[in-house]
Design a protein around this motif. Structure first.
Motif, PDB file in Angstrom:
ATOM      1  N   ALA A 118       0.763  -1.168  -0.031  1.00 32.85           N
ATOM      2  CA  ALA A 118      -0.096   0.051   0.001  1.00 32.85           C
ATOM      3  C   ALA A 118       0.926   1.252   0.071  1.00 32.85           C
ATOM      4  N   TRP A 119       0.244   2.406  -0.402  1.00 27.47           N
ATOM      5  CA  TRP A 119       1.017   3.544  -0.309  1.00 27.47           C
ATOM      6  C   TRP A 119       1.261   4.053   1.170  1.00 27.47           C
ATOM      7  N   PRO A 120       2.269   4.596   1.484  1.00 30.49           N
ATOM      8  CA  PRO A 120       2.496   4.799   2.910  1.00 30.49           C
ATOM      9  C   PRO A 120       1.929   6.051   3.344  1.00 30.49           C
ATOM     10  N   VAL A 121       1.450   7.104   2.835  1.00 31.80           N
ATOM     11  CA  VAL A 121       0.975   8.133   3.125  1.00 31.80           C
ATOM     12  C   VAL A 121      -0.302   8.707   2.692  1.00 31.80           C
ATOM     13  N   ASP A 122      -1.150   9.396   3.446  1.00 32.08           N
ATOM     14  CA  ASP A 122      -2.299   9.894   2.601  1.00 32.08           C
ATOM     15  C   ASP A 122      -1.889  11.136   1.577  1.00 32.08           C
ATOM     16  N   GLY A 123      -2.158  10.951   0.384  1.00 36.00           N
ATOM     17  CA  GLY A 123      -1.818  12.012  -0.534  1.00 36.00           C
ATOM     18  C   GLY A 123      -0.181  11.797  -0.811  1.00 36.00           C
ATOM     19  N   GLY A 124       0.255  12.972  -1.358  1.00 37.73           N
ATOM     20  CA  GLY A 124       1.648  12.884  -1.482  1.00 37.73           C
ATOM     21  C   GLY A 124       1.928  12.538  -2.815  1.00 37.73           C
ATOM     22  N   SER A 125       3.322  12.559  -3.436  1.00 41.45           N
ATOM     23  CA  SER A 125       3.435  12.425  -4.729  1.00 41.45           C
ATOM     24  C   SER A 125       4.911  11.893  -4.847  1.00 41.45           C
ATOM     25  N   LYS A 126       5.443  11.152  -5.904  1.00 37.18           N
ATOM     26  CA  LYS A 126       6.298  10.774  -6.010  1.00 37.18           C
ATOM     27  C   LYS A 126       7.464  11.734  -6.388  1.00 37.18           C
ATOM     28  N   GLY A 127       8.836  11.739  -5.524  1.00 38.26           N
ATOM     29  CA  GLY A 127       9.724  12.689  -5.923  1.00 38.26           C
ATOM     30  C   GLY A 127      10.846  11.962  -6.465  1.00 38.26           C
ATOM     31  N   ASP A 128      12.297  12.018  -6.046  1.00 37.19           N
ATOM     32  CA  ASP A 128      13.426  11.586  -6.715  1.00 37.19           C
ATOM     33  C   ASP A 128      12.969   9.931  -6.637  1.00 37.19           C
ATOM     34  N   GLY A 129      13.282   9.137  -7.532  1.00 40.64           N
ATOM     35  CA  GLY A 129      13.087   7.932  -7.856  1.00 40.64           C
ATOM     36  C   GLY A 129      14.390   6.935  -7.712  1.00 40.64           C
ATOM     37  N   PHE A 130      14.055   5.671  -8.013  1.00 42.35           N
ATOM     38  CA  PHE A 130      15.122   4.754  -8.037  1.00 42.35           C
ATOM     39  C   PHE A 130      16.081   4.683  -9.056  1.00 42.35           C
ATOM     40  N   HIS A 131      17.318   5.192  -8.791  1.00 46.07           N
ATOM     41  CA  HIS A 131      18.365   5.148  -9.984  1.00 46.07           C
ATOM     42  C   HIS A 131      19.718   4.990  -9.232  1.00 46.07           C
ATOM     43  N   CYS A 132      20.872   4.985 -10.264  1.00 43.99           N
ATOM     44  CA  CYS A 132      22.128   5.041  -9.814  1.00 43.99           C
ATOM     45  C   CYS A 132      22.896   6.117 -10.742  1.00 43.99           C
ATOM     46  N   GLY A 133      22.584   7.157 -10.240  1.00 45.58           N
ATOM     47  CA  GLY A 133      23.308   8.422 -11.433  1.00 45.58           C
ATOM     48  C   GLY A 133      22.835   9.719 -10.756  1.00 45.58           C
ATOM     49  N   CYS A 134      22.942   9.911  -9.401  1.00 43.82           N
ATOM     50  CA  CYS A 134      22.497  11.150  -9.025  1.00 43.82           C
ATOM     51  C   CYS A 134      23.818  11.725  -8.052  1.00 43.82           C
ATOM     52  N   SER A 135      24.269  12.819  -8.296  1.00 45.73           N
ATOM     53  CA  SER A 135      25.374  13.440  -7.699  1.00 45.73           C
ATOM     54  C   SER A 135      24.992  13.820  -6.088  1.00 45.73           C
ATOM     55  N   VAL A 136      23.782  14.266  -6.080  1.00 43.31           N
ATOM     56  CA  VAL A 136      23.104  14.536  -4.649  1.00 43.31           C
ATOM     57  C   VAL A 136      23.465  13.264  -3.670  1.00 43.31           C
ATOM     58  N   HIS A 137      23.090  12.060  -3.986  1.00 43.83           N
ATOM     59  CA  HIS A 137      23.297  11.017  -3.343  1.00 43.83           C
ATOM     60  C   HIS A 137      24.570  10.061  -3.552  1.00 43.83           C
ATOM     61  N   GLY A 138      25.408  10.966  -3.981  1.00 43.80           N
ATOM     62  CA  GLY A 138      26.980  10.029  -4.118  1.00 43.80           C
ATOM     63  C   GLY A 138      26.590   8.990  -5.401  1.00 43.80           C
ATOM     64  N   GLY A 139      25.697   9.437  -6.503  1.00 44.45           N
ATOM     65  CA  GLY A 139      25.419   8.630  -7.659  1.00 44.45           C
ATOM     66  C   GLY A 139      24.573   7.600  -7.344  1.00 44.45           C
ATOM     67  N   ARG A 140      24.051   7.322  -6.234  1.00 42.58           N
ATOM     68  CA  ARG A 140      23.154   6.281  -5.942  1.00 42.58           C
ATOM     69  C   ARG A 140      21.858   6.706  -5.105  1.00 42.58           C
ATOM     70  N   HIS A 141      20.504   6.199  -5.647  1.00 43.21           N
ATOM     71  CA  HIS A 141      19.364   6.676  -4.800  1.00 43.21           C
ATOM     72  C   HIS A 141      18.767   5.460  -4.907  1.00 43.21           C
ATOM     73  N   LEU A 142      18.762   4.415  -4.018  1.00 43.06           N
ATOM     74  CA  LEU A 142      18.190   2.978  -4.194  1.00 43.06           C
ATOM     75  C   LEU A 142      17.072   2.996  -3.260  1.00 43.06           C
ATOM     76  N   GLY A 143      15.961   3.942  -3.634  1.00 42.49           N
ATOM     77  CA  GLY A 143      14.793   3.846  -3.031  1.00 42.49           C
ATOM     78  C   GLY A 143      13.879   5.034  -3.591  1.00 42.49           C
ATOM     79  N   VAL A 144      12.961   5.461  -3.179  1.00 37.65           N
ATOM     80  CA  VAL A 144      11.774   6.320  -3.659  1.00 37.65           C
ATOM     81  C   VAL A 144      11.659   7.531  -2.603  1.00 37.65           C
ATOM     82  N   ASP A 145      11.805   8.841  -3.093  1.00 37.16           N
ATOM     83  CA  ASP A 145      11.183   9.828  -2.075  1.00 37.16           C
ATOM     84  C   ASP A 145       9.769  10.015  -2.422  1.00 37.16           C
TER      85      ASP A 145
END
Length: 332
Positions: A186-213
């Motif tokens: 299930a979706w974990p909150v009431d409302g909200g939207s997808k932010g930064d997604g699952f990827h391996c190419g992000c300078s903010v997260h050291g090149g890896r973001h293995l989850g979803v915001d």
């Protein structure tokens, strides 16, 4: 004068008829077969003709109706040829799961229109869109955002793409059956939207973001368990500033599957708690290495829970490997 007998009069009349008949034959009249009919003579010498057979419905035969000859019609041959290049299509997805369309359609004629649809088991359109092309090539990415695979309920579907050219030809370029399975996530909150997604190419997260915001909700909004499970970690994650999850809750769901809820403002559970899908376990915040209020959600696959609560082993990304939560959550 000598009287002429009635029989004599009858004989003269008969000879006169025979002479007329003979004259008709010699003058070229078509030969006619004459059938002698019995005549009765009364005492008055008057000939009585026999009655004709009455006409009955059985004696009348209908005339045959001529069947008109149908000229064969000529049909225009469909000369449209469509080739597929690296086209992707779903086979099995879960409720709420997205699917990215890829590939190119290439035709021998200029493609005027592309019709894409998702049909349910009754043949009704669950999704139907049309796009203009005016080119020999069509990139399926142009219809990706409109297909809305994530809105489909559990069931069997058919994914179909038709193309048509300026000559009126139409061709089914792609037609595949696929299944949408019911999900337990299930979706974990009431409302909200997808932010930064699952990827391996992000300078903010050291090149890896293995989850979803998940963003777009205020600080303090309730965070809920995405599935039934047991709380195995519930405390502040001590780590370097750029890698800290802040206040972190981890729930074990069985079969080596764990869900991670990071950057929480407050923790509303404790280790060992049995939770059900939808139970509140924490609230939205921006603790740890967070940039604004949001929930960082991860799904990981690792060893079955051994009974060691609040272990830092859960943060070992090599033992507990991340996978994309957006493939399983029910809302986008």
């Amino acid at each position: 004068m000598r009287e002429v007998s009635e029989f004599g009069k009858y004989r003269k009349r008969t000879l006169a008829v025979m002479m007329v008949f003979a004259m008709a034959i010699t003058s070229g009249t078509p030969k006619t077969t004459v059938y002698a009919e019995e005549q009765s003579v009364t005492s008055a010498g008057i000939s009585v003709q026999p009655e004709e057979d009455p006409v009955t419905p059985e004696s009348v035969q209908p005339e045959e109706t001529a069947v008109p000859t149908v000229e064969p019609t000529t049909t225009t041959q469909n000369t449209l040829v469509v080739k597929k290049k690296k086209c992707s299509y779903p086979k099995k997805i879960y409720e709420g799961q997205t699917f990215t369309l890829k590939g190119t359609l290439k035709a021998n004629h200029k493609i005027q229109k592309v019709q894409a649809s998702i049909k349910d088991e009754q043949g009704k359109d669950a999704v139907a869109i049309k796009k203009k092309a005016n080119s020999n090539k069509f990139d399926l990415k142009k219809i990706d955002d409109d297909m809305k695979f994530s809105k489909l309920e559990a069931g069997n579907y058919t994914y179909e793409i038709k193309v048509s050219d300026s000559y009126g030809n139409e061709k089914v370029a792609l037609q595949k059956d696929f299944k949408v399975k019911e999900t337990t996530w299930a979706w974990p909150v009431d409302g909200g939207s997808k932010g930064d997604g699952f990827h391996c190419g992000c300078s903010v997260h050291g090149g890896r973001h293995l989850g979803v915001d998940i963003k777009g909700v205020s600080k303090g909004t309730s965070i809920k368990a995405i599935a039934d499970g047991t709380v195995v970690y519930a405390k502040y994650h001590q780590a370097a500033r750029r890698s800290s999850f802040g206040k972190l809750v981890i729930v074990y769901h069985g079969n080596g599957i764990y869900s991670y809820y990071a950057h929480c403002n407050a923790i509303r559970c404790k280790v060992g708690d049995k939770v059900e899908k939808g139970d509140v376990i924490s609230t939205m915040g921006e603790t740890g290495a967070a940039y604004g209020t949001h929930l960082h959600l991860e799904l990981r696959k690792g060893p079955a829970f051994s009974g060691n609560y609040n272990s830092y082993d859960f943060l070992d990304k090599y033992t507990y490997k991340q996978f994309d939560p957006m493939k399983y959550l029910t809302k986008r």
